[in-house]
Design a protein around this motif. Structure first.
Motif, short mmCIF file in Angstrom:
data_model
loop_
_atom_site.label_atom_id
_atom_site.label_comp_id
_atom_site.label_asym_id
_atom_site.label_seq_id
_atom_site.Cartn_x
_atom_site.Cartn_y
_atom_site.Cartn_z
N VAL A 27 0.87 -1.18 0.00
CA VAL A 27 0.00 0.00 0.00
C VAL A 27 0.90 1.22 0.00
O VAL A 27 1.89 1.29 0.73
CB VAL A 27 -0.97 -0.01 1.21
N SER A 28 0.58 2.18 -0.85
CA SER A 28 1.43 3.35 -1.08
C SER A 28 0.87 4.58 -0.38
O SER A 28 -0.30 4.60 0.03
CB SER A 28 1.55 3.62 -2.58
N PRO A 29 1.67 5.64 -0.24
CA PRO A 29 1.18 6.88 0.35
C PRO A 29 -0.05 7.41 -0.38
O PRO A 29 -0.13 7.38 -1.61
CB PRO A 29 2.37 7.84 0.20
N GLY A 30 -1.03 7.89 0.39
CA GLY A 30 -2.26 8.40 -0.19
C GLY A 30 -3.31 7.34 -0.43
O GLY A 30 -4.39 7.64 -0.94
N GLU A 31 -3.03 6.08 -0.06
CA GLU A 31 -3.98 4.98 -0.28
C GLU A 31 -4.53 4.45 1.04
O GLU A 31 -3.86 4.50 2.07
CB GLU A 31 -3.31 3.83 -1.04
N ILE A 32 -5.75 3.93 0.96
CA ILE A 32 -6.37 3.24 2.09
C ILE A 32 -6.51 1.78 1.72
O ILE A 32 -7.11 1.43 0.70
CB ILE A 32 -7.77 3.80 2.41
N LEU A 33 -5.93 0.92 2.53
CA LEU A 33 -6.08 -0.53 2.36
C LEU A 33 -7.04 -1.04 3.41
O LEU A 33 -6.82 -0.85 4.61
CB LEU A 33 -4.73 -1.24 2.50
N ALA A 34 -8.11 -1.68 2.98
CA ALA A 34 -9.09 -2.28 3.90
C ALA A 34 -8.91 -3.78 3.89
O ALA A 34 -8.92 -4.42 2.83
CB ALA A 34 -10.50 -1.91 3.48
N ILE A 35 -8.72 -4.37 5.07
CA ILE A 35 -8.58 -5.82 5.20
C ILE A 35 -9.93 -6.36 5.63
O ILE A 35 -10.42 -6.05 6.72
CB ILE A 35 -7.50 -6.18 6.23
N LEU A 36 -10.55 -7.16 4.76
CA LEU A 36 -11.87 -7.72 5.01
C LEU A 36 -11.78 -9.22 5.26
O LEU A 36 -10.82 -9.87 4.85
CB LEU A 36 -12.80 -7.47 3.82
N GLY A 37 -12.81 -9.73 5.88
CA GLY A 37 -12.88 -11.17 6.11
C GLY A 37 -13.76 -11.48 7.30
O GLY A 37 -14.03 -10.61 8.14
N PRO A 38 -14.22 -12.71 7.41
CA PRO A 38 -15.07 -13.10 8.55
C PRO A 38 -14.27 -13.12 9.85
O PRO A 38 -13.03 -13.08 9.84
CB PRO A 38 -15.55 -14.50 8.16
N SER A 39 -14.96 -13.22 10.95
CA SER A 39 -14.30 -13.28 12.26
C SER A 39 -13.39 -14.50 12.32
O SER A 39 -13.76 -15.59 11.88
CB SER A 39 -15.36 -13.37 13.37
N GLY A 40 -12.19 -14.30 12.86
CA GLY A 40 -11.25 -15.41 13.01
C GLY A 40 -10.41 -15.70 11.78
O GLY A 40 -9.68 -16.69 11.76
N CYS A 41 -10.49 -14.83 10.77
CA CYS A 41 -9.74 -15.10 9.53
C CYS A 41 -8.30 -14.60 9.59
O CYS A 41 -7.51 -14.89 8.70
CB CYS A 41 -10.46 -14.49 8.32
N GLY A 42 -7.95 -13.83 10.61
CA GLY A 42 -6.58 -13.34 10.75
C GLY A 42 -6.41 -11.87 10.47
O GLY A 42 -5.28 -11.40 10.34
N LYS A 43 -7.51 -11.10 10.39
CA LYS A 43 -7.41 -9.66 10.06
C LYS A 43 -6.58 -8.91 11.11
O LYS A 43 -5.61 -8.22 10.77
CB LYS A 43 -8.81 -9.04 9.99
N THR A 44 -6.98 -9.04 12.37
CA THR A 44 -6.29 -8.30 13.44
C THR A 44 -4.86 -8.79 13.60
O THR A 44 -3.94 -7.99 13.85
CB THR A 44 -7.07 -8.43 14.76
N THR A 45 -4.64 -10.08 13.44
CA THR A 45 -3.28 -10.63 13.53
C THR A 45 -2.38 -10.02 12.47
O THR A 45 -1.24 -9.62 12.75
CB THR A 45 -3.31 -12.16 13.39
N LEU A 46 -2.88 -9.93 11.24
CA LEU A 46 -2.09 -9.33 10.16
C LEU A 46 -1.84 -7.86 10.43
O LEU A 46 -0.70 -7.38 10.25
CB LEU A 46 -2.83 -9.50 8.82
N LEU A 47 -2.86 -7.13 10.87
CA LEU A 47 -2.69 -5.70 11.15
C LEU A 47 -1.65 -5.49 12.26
O LEU A 47 -0.80 -4.60 12.17
CB LEU A 47 -4.03 -5.10 11.57
N THR A 48 -1.72 -6.32 13.30
CA THR A 48 -0.77 -6.21 14.41
C THR A 48 0.65 -6.51 13.93
O THR A 48 1.61 -5.86 14.36
CB THR A 48 -1.15 -7.18 15.53
N ALA A 49 0.78 -7.49 13.05
CA ALA A 49 2.11 -7.82 12.49
C ALA A 49 2.65 -6.67 11.65
O ALA A 49 3.82 -6.29 11.76
CB ALA A 49 2.01 -9.09 11.65
N LEU A 50 1.79 -6.08 10.82
CA LEU A 50 2.22 -4.97 9.98
C LEU A 50 2.61 -3.75 10.81
O LEU A 50 3.47 -2.96 10.42
CB LEU A 50 1.12 -4.60 8.98
N GLY A 51 1.95 -3.61 11.97
CA GLY A 51 2.24 -2.48 12.85
C GLY A 51 3.45 -2.69 13.73
O GLY A 51 3.76 -1.85 14.58
N GLY A 52 4.16 -3.83 13.58
CA GLY A 52 5.35 -4.09 14.36
C GLY A 52 5.07 -4.48 15.79
O GLY A 52 5.92 -4.33 16.67
N ARG A 53 3.86 -4.98 16.05
CA ARG A 53 3.47 -5.29 17.44
C ARG A 53 3.26 -6.78 17.67
O ARG A 53 2.66 -7.17 18.67
CB ARG A 53 2.18 -4.54 17.79
#
Length: 615
Positions: free
Chosen positions: A66-92
């Motif tokens: 994802v590049s500057p000026g863009e919004i990336l939305a991560i979609l999926g059902p509960s338990g698919c790994g959305k928050t896990t991926l976001l936390t990984a991308l955030g260095g946490r």
């Protein structure tokens, strides 16, 4: 007149500030073949013990950019790994994380935290602070130290104006059983905390969760405006409306840790139509994508197994989009700019202590002057004063009983008050440490100092009432000795409570453990049992009650002192409950309590070091 909130140039007047200005350090986020694995813990005594625990893959090779000026939305059902991926991308996220995640071609670092904002799904805010106080304290902690306090306050007020929070800026955040802001207003405050640093890369976990469609629209519209200034935005979102869906520049669809789609949001429907999946009726694109992620194909959902649908979609992604995505992500075309001279902390250690101390006092002022706490101690003090009314040395058993009650009551009371300290603040500490807001030592020192007034005022009130009502030694020096001993005991017991709370981080478990430990100390305190067997006598060395009781006894009696026992004169030193602890070894008890005072707090500090750190 433009002002960059992360830059070191804040020369413009704050009245013209705008948090939607372009960032000076745009970031391109790339992630390639991100895999995350966890170990499944076996429970139950019937489970066979093996050397290796079974593992489960949460993320199965996720790739994207994802590049500057863009919004990336991560979609999926509960338990698919959305928050896990976001936390990984955030260095946490630590643990078994494989693959590459780069920010302008560089890996995550403590300096990178200065350019990254992370808004959690739950709004972790102090409930008793107002909107202005919340953002001002955040500004004082996170903005560069070359700014004056007044400039930081003006920047916080500018954020309040830009996020349309002016109407509620003097209202407390609120929480459970405490009326305050609405859900949408709390979410904007959370976003405002991150916007203060003018982040180049902003992560948001379910920013519209629990909000009505109109409020959700306002939140995402605000985020869209932020992205237009060159920020990179990544968010997880469960089921956005059609209006929201078409505001996303890119969409990543996940199913059980696999990618089903990555690309422009406007092209998602045409892609799935091209591989044979289209809705049978007109519907919200996000609803259709979620159906596919759950293995439900609208054209023939009753006859096709859901797992088969998911497998086909995964294979289709790999053959149609995956290879092209890998090539695009691996291209080294980032405009790398990194400030090597940037320091990890925005403010000095002493500035952090002062701000955290002020914030803590404001947040807990209702606890400091709690009518319930004062009433409890006052009631116990008066009851003790009446029960032991004007006792003297002719009632030595009663006097020694009062002194042991001192050690027992002021062992348990501060212990249980302190046990709740860190478990209650764990989420806040984890959030703020993850964002690099302050040093752990700054927090620990400010929290310890901030609790001192109430920790010492209550025992002083108790001692003043019971000491003179109870007829203890009427000398000011003896009174001060007893009072200082009580203070010493309170601080040591508080340290034990802090250590237990930090180690266990569960209020029920820590309370139970604290009860057992303090009960053991009380039983070995020298009042109930005079003849402790040798194999367990070591408990007396560790007993806070034992050392406190000894010092209190020494404050009242001296060598060679006598008292009337029946028709004869007896030595105070021979009285059973005094003979056990003795009138000697004063320095040993003082040193023992001093060592415990330090050791318990060191244990608490070391236990807190794991909070907010990737595991």
């Amino acid at each position: 007149m433009a002002v960059q909130m992360v830059n070191t140039s804040y020369e413009q007047t704050p009245s013209s500030l705008s948090i939607f200005n372009k960032v000076d350090h745009p970031i391109t986020l790339k992630f390639h073949e991100v895999i995350y694995t966890i170990k499944i813990k076996k429970r139950g005594w019937t489970m066979k013990k093996t050397n290796e625990s079974p593992e489960k893959q949460i993320l199965k090779g996720i790739t994207g950019m994802v590049s500057p000026g863009e919004i990336l939305a991560i979609l999926g059902p509960s338990g698919c790994g959305k928050t896990t991926l976001l936390t990984a991308l955030g260095g946490r996220l630590g643990g078994k994380l494989h693959g590459t995640i780069t920010y302008n071609g560089k890996s995550f670092s403590s300096i990178m935290k200065r350019y990254i904002g992370f808004v959690t799904q739950d709004d972790i805010l102090y409930p008793h602070l107002t909107v202005t106080e919340t953002l001002v304290f955040t500004a004082l902690l996170r903005l560069p130290k070359n700014l004056t306090s007044q400039q930081k306050v003006l920047l916080a007020e500018a954020v309040i104006d830009q996020l349309r929070l002016t109407r509620c800026k003097n209202i407390i955040i609120g929480g459970l059983n405490l009326r305050g802001l609405s859900g949408g207003e709390r979410k904007r405050v959370s976003i405002g905390q991150e916007m203060l640093i003018n982040p180049s890369l902003l992560f948001l976990d379910e920013p519209t969760s629990g909000l009505d469609s109109t409020t959700a629209q306002r939140i995402v519209s605000t985020l869209w405006e932020l992205s237009r200034g060159g920020r990179t935005l990544v968010m997880t979102i469960h089921q956005p409306s059609s209006r929201l869906f078409y505001m996303f520049d890119k969409v990543l669809l996940l199913s059980e840790g696999n990618s089903l789609y990555f690309g422009k949001g406007s092209e998602a429907m045409s892609y799935f139509e091209s591989i044979g999946y289209s809705p049978s009726v007109a519907m919200n694109p996000s609803d259709f994508l979620l159906d596919l992620a759950n293995g439900i194909a609208s054209n023939d959902s009753s006859r096709v197994d859901q797992n088969v649908v998911k497998q086909k979609l995964v294979l289709a992604y790999k053959s149609n989009l995956g290879n092209n995505m890998n090539v695009e992500v691996l291209e080294d075309n980032d405009n790398v700019r990194e400030n090597r001279k940037a320091k990890r902390w925005s403010t000095t250690w002493w500035q952090q202590v002062k701000v955290l101390l002020r914030r803590g006092v404001k947040e807990r002022r209702h606890e400091f002057f709690s009518t319930l706490k004062i009433g409890q101690v006052l009631a116990v003090s008066l009851l003790c004063g009446l029960l032991w009314w004007q006792s003297d040395t002719s009632h030595l058993h009663d006097q020694s009983g009062l002194l042991f009650f001192y050690s027992g009551f002021w062992g348990f009371y501060p212990l249980f008050q302190a046990i709740f300290t860190f478990p209650q603040e764990r989420r806040m500490l984890s959030k703020e440490r993850s964002s690099g807001m302050y040093r752990l030592s700054s927090y620990f020192v400010s929290r310890t100092i901030g609790d001192l007034p109430m920790e010492l005022v209550l025992p002083m009130m108790f001692c003043v009432i019971t000491y003179w009502m109870g007829g203890l030694k009427r000398e000011f020096g003896s009174f001060m000795y007893a009072l200082m001993t009580l203070f010493f005991s309170v601080l040591v017991s508080q340290g034990l409570g802090l250590a237990l709370g930090a180690l266990v981080m569960d209020q029920k478990s820590a309370t139970m453990l604290g009860s057992i430990i303090m009960m053991s100390f009380t039983l070995a305190g020298g009042y109930y049992v005079q003849h402790v067997p040798g194999f367990i006598s070591w408990i007396k060395i560790l007993s806070i009650s034992q050392h406190t009781y000894k010092l209190l006894i020494i404050s009242q009696y001296k060598h060679g002192q006598t008292y009337r026992c029946g028709h004869k004169i007896c030595s105070v030193e021979d009285f059973p409950t005094i003979k056990t602890v003795g009138l000697h070894g004063q320095m040993i008890s003082i040193v023992a309590l001093a060592i415990m005072l330090v050791v318990y707090r060191v244990i608490a500090y070391m236990a807190l070091m794991r909070v907010g750190m990737p595991k």
